[in-house]
Design a protein around this motif. Structure first.
Motif, PDB file in Angstrom:
ATOM      1  N   ALA A 198       0.855  -1.182   0.000  1.00  0.00           N
ATOM      2  CA  ALA A 198       0.000   0.000   0.000  1.00  0.00           C
ATOM      3  C   ALA A 198       0.896   1.239   0.000  1.00  0.00           C
ATOM      4  O   ALA A 198       1.808   1.366   0.822  1.00  0.00           O
ATOM      5  CB  ALA A 198      -0.907  -0.004   1.224  1.00  0.00           C
ATOM      6  N   ARG A 204      -3.261   6.144   0.715  1.00  0.00           N
ATOM      7  CA  ARG A 204      -4.051   6.239   1.941  1.00  0.00           C
ATOM      8  C   ARG A 204      -3.203   6.359   3.207  1.00  0.00           C
ATOM      9  O   ARG A 204      -3.739   6.592   4.283  1.00  0.00           O
ATOM     10  CB  ARG A 204      -4.942   4.992   2.070  1.00  0.00           C
ATOM     11  N   ASP A 213      -5.076   6.865  -4.999  1.00  0.00           N
ATOM     12  CA  ASP A 213      -5.138   5.676  -4.139  1.00  0.00           C
ATOM     13  C   ASP A 213      -4.037   5.612  -3.087  1.00  0.00           C
ATOM     14  O   ASP A 213      -3.627   4.525  -2.680  1.00  0.00           O
ATOM     15  CB  ASP A 213      -5.125   4.389  -4.992  1.00  0.00           C
ATOM     16  N   GLY A 235      -7.526  12.958   8.294  1.00  0.00           N
ATOM     17  CA  GLY A 235      -6.891  11.672   8.532  1.00  0.00           C
ATOM     18  C   GLY A 235      -7.062  11.168   9.950  1.00  0.00           C
ATOM     19  O   GLY A 235      -7.544  11.878  10.843  1.00  0.00           O
ATOM     20  N   VAL A 294      -3.668   7.761   8.462  1.00  0.00           N
ATOM     21  CA  VAL A 294      -4.396   6.914   7.515  1.00  0.00           C
ATOM     22  C   VAL A 294      -5.674   7.653   7.109  1.00  0.00           C
ATOM     23  O   VAL A 294      -6.414   8.144   7.971  1.00  0.00           O
ATOM     24  CB  VAL A 294      -4.750   5.547   8.140  1.00  0.00           C
ATOM     25  N   VAL A 295      -5.909   7.758   5.817  1.00  0.00           N
ATOM     26  CA  VAL A 295      -7.118   8.381   5.278  1.00  0.00           C
ATOM     27  C   VAL A 295      -7.918   7.278   4.587  1.00  0.00           C
ATOM     28  O   VAL A 295      -7.472   6.728   3.573  1.00  0.00           O
ATOM     29  CB  VAL A 295      -6.784   9.514   4.286  1.00  0.00           C
ATOM     30  N   GLY A 296      -9.068   6.945   5.128  1.00  0.00           N
ATOM     31  CA  GLY A 296      -9.828   5.834   4.579  1.00  0.00           C
ATOM     32  C   GLY A 296      -9.251   4.507   5.033  1.00  0.00           C
ATOM     33  O   GLY A 296      -8.705   4.373   6.131  1.00  0.00           O
ATOM     34  N   GLU A 297      -9.337   3.509   4.162  1.00  0.00           N
ATOM     35  CA  GLU A 297      -8.847   2.170   4.470  1.00  0.00           C
ATOM     36  C   GLU A 297      -7.801   1.743   3.447  1.00  0.00           C
ATOM     37  O   GLU A 297      -8.140   1.473   2.291  1.00  0.00           O
ATOM     38  CB  GLU A 297     -10.004   1.168   4.492  1.00  0.00           C
ATOM     39  N   PRO A 298      -6.530   1.699   3.825  1.00  0.00           N
ATOM     40  CA  PRO A 298      -5.501   1.262   2.878  1.00  0.00           C
ATOM     41  C   PRO A 298      -5.592  -0.230   2.630  1.00  0.00           C
ATOM     42  O   PRO A 298      -5.875  -1.014   3.548  1.00  0.00           O
ATOM     43  CB  PRO A 298      -4.194   1.623   3.579  1.00  0.00           C
ATOM     44  N   VAL A 306      -4.887  11.102  -2.385  1.00  0.00           N
ATOM     45  CA  VAL A 306      -6.028  10.195  -2.234  1.00  0.00           C
ATOM     46  C   VAL A 306      -6.634   9.855  -3.584  1.00  0.00           C
ATOM     47  O   VAL A 306      -7.066   8.707  -3.825  1.00  0.00           O
ATOM     48  CB  VAL A 306      -7.073  10.826  -1.284  1.00  0.00           C
TER      49      VAL A 306
END
Length: 595
Positions: free
Chosen positions: A428, A463, A461, A491, A509-513, A458
């Motif tokens: 990731a 994250r 992609d 984040g 972490v922004v969202g779900e890696p 972002v």
């Protein structure tokens, strides 16, 4: 007060009788402090990874390159010696951080050489001083050098400054020891040492030029001419660098890069340091002030001694004593370089290392330099003032070392990398903070990106984000205040640790890696650079050997001619010399007085 001054003078005189013990204690303290720093502070700089990779390219492939590009920013001598060190102690094939750790021990050796050379210069330049003044110079100079915060901070890193500083001080010591030698021998030997020193890093020029200022202070124009000749010989030896670039086909790149380096040094081009557009130098200095406060204090005291001593010399209008002239000259040249670099030039903090020996010698040499100083009509107690200033400076340096390295771990990068490798999906993408290449070469479980905008990252992609407020303040790499603020708002901070190097290093972490589909280790990370068959290191070695050989050959040819010319001049002088006759006493005088 008089009794305290007398006891202080007695202590300095006692130390003068035991120079070997003083030097040994200083070296032992220096070794302990530097090795402790290596154990407790493994965080790295971008330059360290670049330099270690360059040395690995030399050791593994005889290639003086940064990745695919030849080394044309700095002279190659440091990288060649570092390659030999890594080959002996096992750092050519290890992971990058392990290689950096091995390389740092070489710089510890150079740092200890700096302490030793400062001690030897102190003894050499104070031969005609009183025992108390000699002892004061030796004790204070070695102690302040061993505990100097600038050397302890940048000396533990894989930078060029420790080797360059040691080489420059060695050139000064050789120049002093050979001051009575024949002009040809002086220019040949001292010039060769100067040339080798310049092949470590060019700012060494501001160290090796100090004897010119010393000769001017002493009004010794013959010594000035001899050192000019030595500098010219040093330039011939340094020519191995451009000749190597021409031989290997990189002359255009070499001239372009060196032109850029000169513009940066002069302040015409600002790409690194504290004077870059958009930065506040005062805010940047204040951010690390607690770490370097002891060094700033020594600089300030040394600067005061320098100003007062120069004022005394101009007021008296007489040549300055030889030892004091050497210390003052070193202060004039290196303080001038540091002042220009700070106010106008690139203002990189590690350039302060070049003025550290001058500052410590000025503080330590105050009793021998400020002779006859009076304050409001009364004799100024220089010995006592020096002792008080030294104790205060050493206490401040010790406290700053304890709070920055002694009781604080500086391994935030290693902790962040370990957290990402163990807790976040492999492959990731991670957006870097500060130096992108350093993270790319050390974090080997995730690909590294360098977006300066969180939204743009972002959208592609990404994250996982690394963030450091210090990197944002200095605008290192993609870091900026807007990105830091965006991460704080959007984040989730999953890891954070305080750090003297990074101020604070955090993982957001922004969202779900997730691991991208179809990607796996090791293919998803960028490969480490490999040696390429260009810019051969052996070609530099043969070129350097040729320039040194040419220097020796010219000396061998010139020496007999100069000696023969000297004998002819002596014969002509004797031939034109009028003999002195003495009238005999008449023997007829009974009392032997000639009547």
């Amino acid at each position: 007060m008089r009794w305290v001054e007398e006891r202080t003078i007695a202590v300095w005189a006692w130390a003068d009788r035991r120079p070997a013990w003083v030097i040994a204690v200083a070296l032992a303290c220096g070794a302990f402090l530097y090795l402790w720093n290596l154990r407790r502070a493994p965080d790295f700089l971008l330059d360290e990874t670049l330099y270690v990779q360059a040395a690995r390219n030399v050791g593994n492939g005889n290639s003086l390159t940064f990745g695919d590009d030849p080394i044309s920013v700095h002279p190659p001598l440091f990288f060649v010696t570092l390659a030999g060190w890594l080959a002996v102690f096992g750092g050519l094939q290890t992971p990058m951080l392990d290689g950096v750790a091995v390389a740092r021990h070489l710089n510890v050796v150079y740092d200890l050489l700096v302490i030793l050379l400062v001690a030897l210069l102190a003894r050499s330049w104070s031969r005609t001083w009183t025992p108390a003044r000699r002892g004061c110079l030796l004790v204070v100079a070695t102690a302040l050098t061993a505990l100097n915060p600038f050397l302890l901070r940048f000396g533990r890193a894989v930078l060029l400054e420790p080797m360059a500083l040691a080489a420059g001080l060695l050139a000064l010591l050789v120049a002093w020891r050979m001051r009575q030698a024949h002009a040809v021998l002086y220019a040949t030997v001292v010039g060769a040492v100067i040339g080798v020193a310049l092949l470590t890093k060019l700012p060494v020029l501001f160290l090796v030029a100090a004897p010119l200022a010393a000769a001017a202070l002493q009004r010794d124009w013959r010594a000035l001419g001899r050192h000019v000749a030595a500098l010219l010989v040093g330039g011939v030896v340094f020519a191995a660098f451009p000749i190597w670039a021409y031989r290997t086909g990189f002359w255009v790149q070499f001239t372009s890069q060196q032109g850029e380096s000169v513009r940066r040094l002069l302040g015409i081009l600002q790409t690194t340091g504290l004077n870059r557009p958009g930065l506040s130098p005062f805010a940047a200095v204040w951010e690390s002030f607690g770490q370097f406060v002891g060094g700033y204090l020594v600089f300030a005291i040394g600067g005061c001694v320098l100003v007062v001593a120069l004022w005394q010399a101009l007021r008296r209008r007489t040549p300055v004593e030889s030892g004091a002239a050497q210390i003052l000259a070193l202060g004039v040249v290196t303080y001038g370089f540091l002042g220009y670099s700070t106010l106008i030039g690139q203002a990189n903090q590690h350039l302060t290392d070049y003025a550290v020996p001058a500052s410590t010698l000025l503080v330590a040499g105050a009793p021998g330099i400020l002779t006859g100083l009076r304050l409001r009509g009364r004799r100024f107690r220089v010995h006592l003032a020096t002792a008080v200033c030294t104790v205060v400076a050493l206490l401040v340096c010790a406290v700053s070392w304890l709070t920055s390295f002694g009781i604080v771990r500086d391994d935030a990068a290693a902790q962040a990398e370990a957290y990402i490798s163990r807790n976040l999906p492999p492959c990731a993408a991670v957006n870097s903070t500060g130096n992108t290449l350093g993270w790319e070469w050390t974090l080997r479980t995730n690909p590294i990106t360098s977006y300066s905008s969180g939204r743009q990252a972002v959208a592609n992609d990404v994250r996982i984000f690394l963030d450091s407020p210090k990197d944002a303040m200095f605008h290192y790499g993609p870091s900026n205040a807007e990105l830091s603020n965006w991460l704080a708002e959007n984040g989730r901070r999953v890891f954070s640790v305080a750090s003297p190097t990074h101020q604070r290093l955090s993982v957001y972490v922004v969202g779900e890696p997730v691991t991208p589909v179809g990607q796996s280790l090791p293919g998803c990370v960028a490969p480490l650079p490999q040696p390429v068959d260009i810019a051969a290191a052996t070609a530099f070695g043969t070129t350097l050997g040729a320039t040194l050989g040419a220097d020796a050959l010219v000396a061998l040819v010139a020496w007999p001619l100069v000696r023969r010319g000297g004998r002819h001049r002596e014969k002509r002088s004797r031939a034109h010399r009028t003999p002195v006759t003495v009238d005999p006493v008449p023997a007829s005088s009974p009392d032997g007085t000639g009547g």
